[in-house]
Design an enzyme around this catalytic site. Structure first.
Site, PDB file in Angstrom:
ATOM      1  N   HIS A   1      -8.141  -0.449  14.669  1.00 39.05           N
ATOM      2  CA  HIS A   1      -9.168  -0.246  13.703  1.00 39.05           C
ATOM      3  C   HIS A   1      -8.476  -0.666  12.203  1.00 39.05           C
ATOM      4  CE1 HIS A   1      -7.120   3.590  12.544  1.00 39.05           C
ATOM      5  NE2 HIS A   1      -7.774   2.967  11.966  1.00 39.05           N
TER       6      HIS A   1
ATOM      7  N   HIS B   1       1.003  -0.779  -0.205  1.00 39.26           N
ATOM      8  CA  HIS B   1       0.125  -0.304  -0.158  1.00 39.26           C
ATOM      9  C   HIS B   1       1.302   1.206  -0.022  1.00 39.26           C
ATOM     10  CE1 HIS B   1      -4.005  -1.698   1.555  1.00 39.26           C
ATOM     11  NE2 HIS B   1      -3.294  -2.701   1.115  1.00 39.26           N
TER      12      HIS B   1
ATOM     13  N   GLU C   1      -8.635   9.547  13.007  1.00 39.54           N
ATOM     14  CA  GLU C   1      -9.605   9.134  12.137  1.00 39.54           C
ATOM     15  C   GLU C   1     -10.207   9.457  12.095  1.00 39.54           C
ATOM     16  OE1 GLU C   1      -8.053   6.268  10.289  1.00 39.54           O
ATOM     17  OE2 GLU C   1      -5.938   6.806  10.389  1.00 39.54           O
TER      18      GLU C   1
ATOM     19  N   HIS D   1     -11.974   7.132  14.721  1.00 45.09           N
ATOM     20  CA  HIS D   1     -10.920   6.092  15.366  1.00 45.09           C
ATOM     21  C   HIS D   1      -9.693   7.484  15.849  1.00 45.09           C
ATOM     22  CE1 HIS D   1     -12.264   3.278  11.959  1.00 45.09           C
ATOM     23  NE2 HIS D   1     -12.615   3.152  13.384  1.00 45.09           N
TER      24      HIS D   1
ATOM     25  N   HIS E   1      -4.584  -1.401  12.000  1.00 40.89           N
ATOM     26  CA  HIS E   1      -3.964   0.225  12.023  1.00 40.89           C
ATOM     27  C   HIS E   1      -3.743   0.307  13.355  1.00 40.89           C
ATOM     28  CE1 HIS E   1      -3.033   4.764  10.605  1.00 40.89           C
ATOM     29  NE2 HIS E   1      -1.229   3.616  10.864  1.00 40.89           N
TER      30      HIS E   1
ATOM     31  N   TYR F   1     -18.332   1.676   1.213  1.00 43.40           N
ATOM     32  CA  TYR F   1     -16.769   1.909   1.791  1.00 43.40           C
ATOM     33  C   TYR F   1     -16.783   0.427   1.719  1.00 43.40           C
ATOM     34  CZ  TYR F   1     -12.612   3.075   3.648  1.00 43.40           C
ATOM     35  OH  TYR F   1     -11.250   2.506   3.976  1.00 43.40           O
TER      36      TYR F   1
END
Length: 445
Positions: free
Chosen positions: A371, A292, A341, A365, A335, A350
Site C-alpha cells: 500500500h 521519515h 493496518e 491493509h 510499504h 488524508y
C-alpha cells in the site's frame, strides 16, 4: 448542559466522592464493617490480584446497592456483533470503505448497543488474546439500558456527534477529535444528540497503556496529565423491573433486568477507571532533516503483547504538523508490513489519499499487502518544491495497527454495502519513471 469536572493523569491512584455526600469514602481501610452513609463496598478488579504493583489495576466502589442485584442474564439478539473470524474466506486485497451509513432516526431508533457493527478482528476471546474493530452507528440515546464488556477494553473514537457517557465512576462528554477508553467490566450508558458515528477498537485480555518513549526522553507524544477521569456522580433512581443491563461475554450479548440505576456509586478510589483524551494535546515528534521517522512516533496508546516491542494493538494518529524534511519524498512511502493496518478518518483529507478516503469510512491493509500513496499524490510530491509546509491542517486520521492478521466480517465485506470495489484503481495510473542511462535525473530542487 452543566460543565463536567475531571481528575487528570493517566493511570493515577485517584479518589472521588459526590459532593452531595461528603466523607463517603471510608478512612484508612477499603471494606469497613459498616460503610459511611450505609453504602455497600464493591471492588472492581482489572488485573489478577497478584500482578506486579506496576500493572495491578483495581478500584473500590461505594454504592447504594451492589451490582449483583439483578435477575439472571439471558441471551439476546446479537445484531451485527460477532467474534466469528471465519464467516467469509480471507481476502488479502487492499480494502477501503466509503463512509458507513447511519440509520435515520425517523426510520428506526438505534442506540449505541444496537448500533454496534463488527468490521474485522483476530484472536480468541476465551484465551484473552486478540482484538476486534467495530463501527458504532446510532441515532438515539440508551434509555434505562447500560452495557458492560466482559471480553475486553473499548477505545471509542467519535467521528460524528458528541457522546455523553454515564459510567459507574461519573460522567464524561466525548466529542469528535477526542477519544475515550471504557475498560473491561465497567458499566456505561451513552446519550447522543444527533445521528452519530464512531470507530471502536476492542482489545482482549490486556489494557491500553502509554508507549515507552526511549530516546525521546521523559516528555512527548501523549502526556499523562492530559488524560481526564470523571469525578464521582450518582443517581438514586428506582426503575422497578425496568432497567436492562447488557453484557458482552465470550462474544455474545446477554441481558438482565434490575430495579435500580447502576450508576449509584457515591464514591470511589483506585487506578482502574474510564478516561478520555483530546487528540489536540498530542505533542508531535517528526523528522527535521531528511527521510521519515517510523509512524510509531505517532502512537497515543498501546496494548502490549507478551513479545517485547510487539503490540496486540496500537492507536496511532496523524495530526496537523510541519513537514520540513529535505531531499525527501514527504508523504507516506510505499510499504509492505508484517502488521495489519486499519485506517480511519475523523475529519479533513488524508495526505496520501486526497480522494476516496473519507471521514466516517476506513481502509484495511492486511499483513504484507502493499500500500502507499495513490498515483496523483506520488506525482505531486515527487515534483513539489521542498519548502517548510503545514501538513494535515484541519485533518485527523488515525490507525489501529495490530500484530495479528485480521479477518473481515460478512457485514464488512457484503452486508454494509460500503466496500469500495474500485479502491485498487487509485494505483493503476502509476507508471515507470526508470532512466537506465541517467543515475541522477534532474529534480525540482
Amino acid at each position: 448542559m452543566a460543565e463536567l469536572k475531571y481528575i487528570s493523569g493517566f493511570g493515577n491512584e485517584c479518589a472521588s466522592e459526590d459532593p452531595r455526600c461528603p466523607g463517603a469514602l471510608p478512612e484508612g481501610q477499603n471494606n469497613p464493617q459498616v460503610c459511611p452513609y450505609n453504602l455497600y463496598a464493591e471492588q472492581l478488579s482489572g488485573s489478577a490480584f497478584t500482578c506486579p504493583r506496576s500493572t495491578n489495576k483495581r478500584s473500590w466502589l461505594y454504592r447504594i446497592l451492589p451490582s449483583v442485584s439483578h435477575k439472571p442474564f439471558e441471551s439476546i439478539d446479537q445484531g451485527h456483533v460477532t467474534h466469528n473470524w471465519d464467516e467469509v474466506d480471507p481476502d488479502p486485497n487492499q480494502l477501503r470503505w466509503k463512509p458507513f451509513e447511519i440509520p435515520k432516526a425517523s426510520q428506526k431508533k438505534v442506540d449505541f448497543v444496537s448500533g454496534l457493527h463488527t468490521l474485522c478482528g483476530a484472536g480468541d476471546i476465551r484465551s484473552n488474546n486478540g482484538l476486534a474493530i467495530h463501527m458504532s452507528l446510532c441515532n438515539t440515546s440508551m434509555k434505562d439500558r447500560c452495557f458492560y464488556n466482559s471480553d475486553g477494553d473499548f477505545l471509542i473514537v467519535p467521528q460524528k456527534g458528541k457522546l455523553l457517557i454515564y459510567t459507574e465512576f461519573g460522567k464524561m462528554l466525548v466529542q469528535p477529535n477526542e477519544i475515550c477508553v471504557i475498560q473491561r467490566g465497567m458499566r456505561f450508558s451513552i446519550d447522543v444528540f444527533e445521528e452519530t458515528r464512531g470507530y471502536i477498537l476492542e482489545v482482549y485480555g490486556v489494557h491500553f497503556e502509554l508507549p515507552d518513549l526511549g530516546p525521546i526522553g521523559a516528555n512527548g507524544l501523549a502526556n499523562p496529565r492530559d488524560f481526564l477521569i470523571p469525578v464521582a456522580w450518582y443517581e438514586d433512581r428506582q426503575v422497578p423491573g425496568g432497567y436492562t443491563v447488557i453484557n458482552k461475554y465470550q462474544g455474545k450479548l446477554f441481558a438482565s433486568k434490575q430495579d435500580v440505576s447502576p450508576f449509584n456509586v457515591v464514591a470511589w478510589h483506585g487506578n482502574y477507571t474510564p478516561y478520555k483524551y483530546n487528540l489536540e494535546n498530542f505533542m508531535v515528534i517528526n523528522a527535521v532533516a531528511f527521510d521519515h521517522a517510523d509512524p510509531s512516533i505517532f502512537t497515543v496508546l498501546t496494548a502490549k503483547s507478551l513479545r517485547p516491542g510487539v503490540a496486540i494493538a496500537d492507536f496511532v494518529i496523524f495530526p496537523p504538523r510541519w513537514g520540513v524534511a529535505d531531499k525527501t519524498f514527504r508523504p507516506p512511502y510505499y510499504h509492505r508490513n508484517c502488521m495489519s493496518e486499519f485506517m480511519g478518518l475523523i475529519k479533513g483529507h488524508y495526505e496520501a489519499k486526497q480522494g476516496g478516503f473519507l471521514p466516517g469510512g476506513g481502509s484495511l491493509h492486511s499483513a504484507m499487502t502493499p500500500h502507499g500513496p495513490d498515483a496523483d499524490c506520488f506525482e505531486k510530491a515527487s515534483k513539489a518544491k521542498l519548502v517548510p509546509e503545514r501538513i494535515a491542517d484541519g485533518t485527523m486520521a488515525f490507525m489501529f495497527e495490530s500484530s495479528l492478521s485480521m479477518a473481515v466480517t460478512k457485514w464488512g465485506l457484503k452486508t454494509s454495502h460500503c466496500l469500495d470495489e474500485n479502491y485498487y484503481k487509485c494505483w493503476e495510473p502509476l507508471k515507470s519513471h526508470f532512466t537506465p542511462n541517467s543515475r541522477n535525473p534532474a529534480g525540482p530542487n
